[in-house]
Design an enzyme around this catalytic site. Structure first.
Site, PDB file in Angstrom:
ATOM      1  N   GLY A  95       0.809  -1.208   0.000  1.00  0.00           N
ATOM      2  CA  GLY A  95       0.000   0.000   0.000  1.00  0.00           C
ATOM      3  C   GLY A  95       0.843   1.259   0.000  1.00  0.00           C
ATOM      4  O   GLY A  95       2.000   1.256   0.429  1.00  0.00           O
ATOM      5  N   ASN A 146       3.638  -1.127   9.301  1.00  0.00           N
ATOM      6  CA  ASN A 146       2.800  -2.328   9.319  1.00  0.00           C
ATOM      7  C   ASN A 146       2.895  -3.080  10.641  1.00  0.00           C
ATOM      8  O   ASN A 146       1.884  -3.612  11.111  1.00  0.00           O
ATOM      9  CB  ASN A 146       3.214  -3.264   8.187  1.00  0.00           C
ATOM     10  CG  ASN A 146       2.436  -3.057   6.897  1.00  0.00           C
ATOM     11  OD1 ASN A 146       2.301  -3.989   6.106  1.00  0.00           O
ATOM     12  ND2 ASN A 146       1.937  -1.858   6.659  1.00  0.00           N
ATOM     13  N   THR A 189     -12.654   4.312  13.180  1.00  0.00           N
ATOM     14  CA  THR A 189     -12.020   5.178  14.181  1.00  0.00           C
ATOM     15  C   THR A 189     -10.523   4.868  14.286  1.00  0.00           C
ATOM     16  O   THR A 189      -9.758   5.696  14.797  1.00  0.00           O
ATOM     17  CB  THR A 189     -12.673   5.023  15.561  1.00  0.00           C
ATOM     18  OG1 THR A 189     -12.454   3.696  16.053  1.00  0.00           O
ATOM     19  CG2 THR A 189     -14.163   5.306  15.491  1.00  0.00           C
ATOM     20  N   ARG A 233       1.224   7.910   6.753  1.00  0.00           N
ATOM     21  CA  ARG A 233       1.243   7.167   5.495  1.00  0.00           C
ATOM     22  C   ARG A 233       1.350   8.114   4.294  1.00  0.00           C
ATOM     23  O   ARG A 233       2.048   7.822   3.319  1.00  0.00           O
ATOM     24  CB  ARG A 233      -0.014   6.302   5.378  1.00  0.00           C
ATOM     25  CG  ARG A 233      -0.143   5.220   6.420  1.00  0.00           C
ATOM     26  CD  ARG A 233       0.695   4.004   6.113  1.00  0.00           C
ATOM     27  NE  ARG A 233       0.337   3.353   4.886  1.00  0.00           N
ATOM     28  CZ  ARG A 233       0.291   2.030   4.716  1.00  0.00           C
ATOM     29  NH1 ARG A 233       0.585   1.224   5.721  1.00  0.00           N
ATOM     30  NH2 ARG A 233      -0.007   1.506   3.552  1.00  0.00           N
ATOM     31  N   HIS A 249      -8.358  -5.543   6.105  1.00  0.00           N
ATOM     32  CA  HIS A 249      -7.097  -6.026   5.557  1.00  0.00           C
ATOM     33  C   HIS A 249      -5.933  -5.952   6.537  1.00  0.00           C
ATOM     34  O   HIS A 249      -5.023  -6.769   6.469  1.00  0.00           O
ATOM     35  CB  HIS A 249      -6.768  -5.226   4.289  1.00  0.00           C
ATOM     36  CG  HIS A 249      -5.691  -5.816   3.448  1.00  0.00           C
ATOM     37  ND1 HIS A 249      -5.715  -7.127   3.020  1.00  0.00           N
ATOM     38  CD2 HIS A 249      -4.544  -5.285   2.939  1.00  0.00           C
ATOM     39  CE1 HIS A 249      -4.655  -7.372   2.272  1.00  0.00           C
ATOM     40  NE2 HIS A 249      -3.912  -6.276   2.224  1.00  0.00           N
ATOM     41  N   TRP A 250      -5.937  -4.985   7.439  1.00  0.00           N
ATOM     42  CA  TRP A 250      -4.816  -4.813   8.356  1.00  0.00           C
ATOM     43  C   TRP A 250      -5.066  -5.587   9.652  1.00  0.00           C
ATOM     44  O   TRP A 250      -5.228  -5.008  10.727  1.00  0.00           O
ATOM     45  CB  TRP A 250      -4.586  -3.341   8.648  1.00  0.00           C
ATOM     46  CG  TRP A 250      -3.978  -2.593   7.491  1.00  0.00           C
ATOM     47  CD1 TRP A 250      -3.421  -3.121   6.368  1.00  0.00           C
ATOM     48  CD2 TRP A 250      -3.869  -1.173   7.362  1.00  0.00           C
ATOM     49  NE1 TRP A 250      -2.965  -2.124   5.538  1.00  0.00           N
ATOM     50  CE2 TRP A 250      -3.232  -0.917   6.119  1.00  0.00           C
ATOM     51  CE3 TRP A 250      -4.238  -0.095   8.157  1.00  0.00           C
ATOM     52  CZ2 TRP A 250      -2.963   0.376   5.669  1.00  0.00           C
ATOM     53  CZ3 TRP A 250      -3.976   1.187   7.716  1.00  0.00           C
ATOM     54  CH2 TRP A 250      -3.334   1.418   6.480  1.00  0.00           C
TER      55      TRP A 250
END
Length: 271
Positions: free
Chosen positions: A30, A38, A166, A176, A243-244
């Site tokens: 990403g 990450n 949130t 990011r 996804h995370w």
């Protein structure tokens, strides 16, 4: 503290923490991704391991060398060279998304270097009907293709990565976004990540697949192909999670992975 190591014609950045059996952590693709963005929040739970948290080529502090190889294939070779330079013959590999694809590539090419694999919604294995792309990949590719990506585009991307929005804090979005501007990938869209499908049966390592049930980037419907293809794989699905996984459900993720790396089943008690 970020270190760099020589890997042939370039250098790869990494952060090292802890002591014990080595674990190599491989991040996703990403925009703005780095090894520590990450996995930085997970490392305290793994202090009894030697953690090598890599910035893959072209992300974070690692430059992107010129190469015609698929990204996953190239990155796997660089990671193996880094392991060699650090005196690590064999390690557990933990990979998120693109990093999961890199981990699988290492496991197929150099099985003697891999102890156990943990793969969170890994890349490199597409269904036959892709594209069209899931919305998370559409946003990722769109950001990569933009000449001047915006903070709002980053905010939209980050919100898609988590079920609980949130957790998409202003601080996370800013971090990011600023990282993406420092190293904005110049890649064909979609990038040539490489196809690992033909080699799944060559993965000998015990493998834990971890998926967020509501993942909109590498959806859960893509998991059965991996589960069927990797001989010694098991799957854990966490609800109310996208996804995370390692960020959104950090306590459960840390517990699952620690149990698995110790050689036990991934089944975990809650609480």
């Amino acid at each position: 503290m970020t270190n760099t190591g020589d890997v042939g014609d370039t250098r790869l950045a990494y952060t090292e923490t802890g002591t014990g059996a080595p674990v190599v952590w491989l991040h996703g693709s990403g925009p703005g991704a780095t090894g520590m963005s990450n996995f930085g929040g997970n490392l305290a739970a793994f202090g009894d391991h030697r953690n090598i948290v890599v910035d893959l080529p072209g992300w974070g502090a690692s430059p992107r060398p010129e190469t015609a190889e698929p990204l996953i294939f190239h990155a796997a070779e660089q990671v193996c060279r880094t392991m060699t330079s650090l005196g690590i013959e064999r390690a557990h590999l933990v990979g998120n998304s693109y990093g999961g694809g890199v981990a699988m590539r290492i496991a197929t090419r150099y099985p003697e270097r891999v102890d156990r694999l943990v793969l969170m919604a890994p890349g490199g294995v597409l269904p036959a009907d892709a594209p069209p792309w899931p919305v998370g990949l559409e946003r990722l590719f769109g950001y990569m293709a933009a000449d001047e990506p915006s903070r709002e585009a980053m905010a939209e991307f980050v919100r898609l990565m988590v079920y609980d929005e949130t957790l998409a804090t202003a601080e996370l979005i800013d971090e990011r976004y600023e990282s993406s501007l420092r190293v904005h990938p110049e890649l064909p869209i979609p990038p040539n990540f490489g196809d690992l499908t033909p080699d799944l049966s060559r993965i000998d390592a015990p493998t834990l697949l971890v998926w967020g049930r509501e993942d909109q980037t590498v959806p859960l419907t893509w998991a059965p192909k991996l589960l069927a293809g990797i001989p010694n794989a098991e799957l854990r699905v966490l609800p109310h999670c996208r996804h995370w996984v390692q960020y959104e459900r950090a306590p459960e993720f840390n517990h699952l992975v620690r149990e698995f790396l110790r050689g036990g089943a991934a089944a975990a008690s809650e609480g």
